[in-house]
Design a protein around this motif. Structure first.
Motif, PDB file in Angstrom:
ATOM      1  N   TRP B  34       0.845  -1.187   0.000  1.00  0.00           N
ATOM      2  CA  TRP B  34       0.000   0.000   0.000  1.00  0.00           C
ATOM      3  C   TRP B  34       0.883   1.240   0.000  1.00  0.00           C
ATOM      4  CZ3 TRP B  34      -4.849   0.935  -1.061  1.00  0.00           C
ATOM      5  CH2 TRP B  34      -5.805  -0.082  -0.915  1.00  0.00           C
ATOM      6  N   TYR B  35       0.528   2.167  -0.917  1.00  0.00           N
ATOM      7  CA  TYR B  35       1.233   3.432  -1.011  1.00  0.00           C
ATOM      8  C   TYR B  35       0.250   4.581  -0.850  1.00  0.00           C
ATOM      9  CZ  TYR B  35       5.204   0.960  -3.115  1.00  0.00           C
ATOM     10  OH  TYR B  35       6.270   0.119  -3.362  1.00  0.00           O
ATOM     11  N   ARG B  36       0.786   5.691  -0.417  1.00  0.00           N
ATOM     12  CA  ARG B  36       0.035   6.934  -0.345  1.00  0.00           C
ATOM     13  C   ARG B  36       0.693   7.937  -1.299  1.00  0.00           C
ATOM     14  NH1 ARG B  36      -2.059  10.570   4.646  1.00  0.00           N
ATOM     15  NH2 ARG B  36      -1.827  12.596   3.624  1.00  0.00           N
ATOM     16  N   ASN B  84      -4.297  13.290   8.912  1.00  0.00           N
ATOM     17  CA  ASN B  84      -4.319  13.913   7.587  1.00  0.00           C
ATOM     18  C   ASN B  84      -4.496  12.833   6.526  1.00  0.00           C
ATOM     19  OD1 ASN B  84      -4.086  15.721   5.486  1.00  0.00           O
ATOM     20  ND2 ASN B  84      -1.859  15.707   5.510  1.00  0.00           N
ATOM     21  N   PRO B  85      -5.670  12.219   6.460  1.00  0.00           N
ATOM     22  CA  PRO B  85      -5.836  11.060   5.585  1.00  0.00           C
ATOM     23  C   PRO B  85      -6.133  11.405   4.130  1.00  0.00           C
ATOM     24  CG  PRO B  85      -7.844  11.441   6.776  1.00  0.00           C
ATOM     25  CD  PRO B  85      -6.862  12.456   7.276  1.00  0.00           C
ATOM     26  N   THR B  86      -6.404  12.661   3.831  1.00  0.00           N
ATOM     27  CA  THR B  86      -6.773  13.020   2.460  1.00  0.00           C
ATOM     28  C   THR B  86      -5.604  12.767   1.526  1.00  0.00           C
ATOM     29  OG1 THR B  86      -8.343  14.685   3.200  1.00  0.00           O
ATOM     30  CG2 THR B  86      -7.491  14.909   0.966  1.00  0.00           C
ATOM     31  N   ALA B  87      -5.781  11.841   0.590  1.00  0.00           N
ATOM     32  CA  ALA B  87      -4.703  11.455  -0.320  1.00  0.00           C
ATOM     33  C   ALA B  87      -5.262  10.463  -1.326  1.00  0.00           C
ATOM     34  CB  ALA B  87      -3.538  10.826   0.450  1.00  0.00           C
ATOM     35  N   PHE B  88      -4.396  10.089  -2.260  1.00  0.00           N
ATOM     36  CA  PHE B  88      -4.689   9.049  -3.241  1.00  0.00           C
ATOM     37  C   PHE B  88      -3.938   7.804  -2.798  1.00  0.00           C
ATOM     38  CE2 PHE B  88      -6.327   7.543  -7.050  1.00  0.00           C
ATOM     39  CZ  PHE B  88      -5.365   7.069  -7.929  1.00  0.00           C
ATOM     40  N   TYR B  89      -4.667   6.688  -2.638  1.00  0.00           N
ATOM     41  CA  TYR B  89      -4.063   5.459  -2.118  1.00  0.00           C
ATOM     42  C   TYR B  89      -3.964   4.426  -3.240  1.00  0.00           C
ATOM     43  CZ  TYR B  89      -4.644   7.444   2.494  1.00  0.00           C
ATOM     44  OH  TYR B  89      -4.556   8.264   3.601  1.00  0.00           O
ATOM     45  N   LEU B  90      -2.779   3.880  -3.381  1.00  0.00           N
ATOM     46  CA  LEU B  90      -2.512   2.901  -4.429  1.00  0.00           C
ATOM     47  C   LEU B  90      -2.073   1.579  -3.820  1.00  0.00           C
ATOM     48  CD1 LEU B  90      -0.697   5.294  -6.843  1.00  0.00           C
ATOM     49  CD2 LEU B  90      -2.585   3.834  -7.537  1.00  0.00           C
ATOM     50  N   CYS B  91      -2.670   0.524  -4.306  1.00  0.00           N
ATOM     51  CA  CYS B  91      -2.302  -0.828  -3.915  1.00  0.00           C
ATOM     52  C   CYS B  91      -1.473  -1.437  -5.055  1.00  0.00           C
ATOM     53  CB  CYS B  91      -3.562  -1.651  -3.664  1.00  0.00           C
ATOM     54  SG  CYS B  91      -3.266  -3.368  -3.232  1.00  0.00           S
ATOM     55  N   HIS B 104       2.958  -4.138  -9.791  1.00  0.00           N
ATOM     56  CA  HIS B 104       1.809  -3.853 -10.650  1.00  0.00           C
ATOM     57  C   HIS B 104       0.753  -3.181  -9.785  1.00  0.00           C
ATOM     58  CE1 HIS B 104       3.512  -6.358 -13.870  1.00  0.00           C
ATOM     59  NE2 HIS B 104       4.006  -7.044 -12.860  1.00  0.00           N
ATOM     60  N   PHE B 105       0.149  -2.123 -10.311  1.00  0.00           N
ATOM     61  CA  PHE B 105      -0.691  -1.261  -9.503  1.00  0.00           C
ATOM     62  C   PHE B 105      -2.161  -1.324  -9.884  1.00  0.00           C
ATOM     63  CE2 PHE B 105       2.247   1.349  -7.005  1.00  0.00           C
ATOM     64  CZ  PHE B 105       3.458   0.982  -7.571  1.00  0.00           C
ATOM     65  N   GLY B 106      -2.994  -1.085  -8.871  1.00  0.00           N
ATOM     66  CA  GLY B 106      -4.408  -0.852  -9.109  1.00  0.00           C
ATOM     67  C   GLY B 106      -4.619   0.590  -9.531  1.00  0.00           C
ATOM     68  N   ASP B 107      -5.890   0.975  -9.767  1.00  0.00           N
ATOM     69  CA  ASP B 107      -6.138   2.336 -10.230  1.00  0.00           C
ATOM     70  C   ASP B 107      -6.518   3.291  -9.107  1.00  0.00           C
ATOM     71  OD1 ASP B 107      -9.291   1.501 -11.905  1.00  0.00           O
ATOM     72  OD2 ASP B 107      -8.620   1.303  -9.832  1.00  0.00           O
ATOM     73  N   GLY B 108      -6.338   2.868  -7.867  1.00  0.00           N
ATOM     74  CA  GLY B 108      -6.349   3.796  -6.744  1.00  0.00           C
ATOM     75  C   GLY B 108      -7.701   4.094  -6.122  1.00  0.00           C
ATOM     76  N   THR B 109      -7.635   4.585  -4.877  1.00  0.00           N
ATOM     77  CA  THR B 109      -8.798   5.086  -4.149  1.00  0.00           C
ATOM     78  C   THR B 109      -8.467   6.486  -3.666  1.00  0.00           C
ATOM     79  OG1 THR B 109      -9.574   2.931  -3.363  1.00  0.00           O
ATOM     80  CG2 THR B 109     -10.217   4.859  -2.074  1.00  0.00           C
TER      81      THR B 109
END
Lengths: 118, 114
Positions: B34-36, B84-91, B104-109
């Protein structure tokens, strides 16, 4: 200190121009890998290329080419004859061994926003 | 088609609320991440898992929790402790966590605060 530096925050070109995205990295390891990813507006990162630290041979894939120079710790990415579809954020990343394990920790640069105008 | 599915695409959190982001992969990959991503910044690692039932903290794990009970799934909970949770999260996932494996990445939340 930044491990991966992409000094160009934004680049704007006109279609058919060539453009080079710079990437400079920092590591003390002799074994490491470098990656480039593309992030289109849809959000997902798309893997473009991987290069290991022992292979300095440049690579070409269609309109894309990569220049790896250990002497300057750089791994630059060139798009020839750019197209509107190349508009995206491009990330350079460094993978090194972490904590004495085989786990590769991936460190990303801040990204370069490329805009190609028609 | 094989890939990584993240849901939901957009998520809103109220003050004091925990929210969970879903990540599922059908690539048969052992490792998941998980990335931010914040505006103008690169990706920062929150948690990673090299194998099922195991996970490790990344660079910015405070205020987040994960589980890895199944190989295909790696949900991320953003707790009320994350101020400060506002961000784009990538798995992301990879065949293994070895140094040479591309992720390999998903298209994010995209998470926002109400």
């Amino acid at each position: 200190a930044q491990k991966v530096t992409q000094a160009q925050t934004e680049i704007s070109v006109v279609e058919k121009e060539d453009v080079t995205l710079d990437c400079v990295y920092e590591t003390r390891d002799t074994t490491y890998y470098l990656f480039w990813y593309k992030q289109p507006p849809s959000g997902e990162l798309v893997f473009l290329i991987r290069r290991n630290s022992f292979d300095e041979q440049n690579e070409i894939s269609g309109r894309y080419s990569w220049n790896f120079q250990k002497s300057t710790s750089s791994f630059n990415f060139t798009i020839t004859a750019s197209q509107v579809v190349d508009s995206a954020v491009y990330f350079c990343a460094l993978s090194e061994f972490s904590g004495g394990t085989s786990y590769g920790k991936l460190t990303f640069g801040q990204g370069t926003i490329l805009t190609v105008h028609p | 088609d094989g890939g990584i599915t993240q849901s939901p695409k957009y998520l809103f959190r109220k003050e004091g609320q925990n929210v969970t982001l879903s990540c599922e992969q059908n690539l048969n990959h052992d490792a998941m991440y998980w990335y931010r991503q914040d505006p103008g910044q690169g990706l920062r690692l929150i948690y990673y898992s090299q194998i099922v039932n195991d996970f490790q903290k990344g660079d910015i794990a405070e205020g987040y929790s994960v589980s890895r009970e199944k190989k295909e799934s790696f949900p991320l909970t953003v707790t009320s402790a994350q101020k400060n949770p506002t961000a784009f999260y990538l798995c992301a996932s990879s065949m293994s966590a070895y140094i040479n494996q591309p992720q390999h990445f998903g298209d994010g939340t995209r998470l926002s605060i109400l």
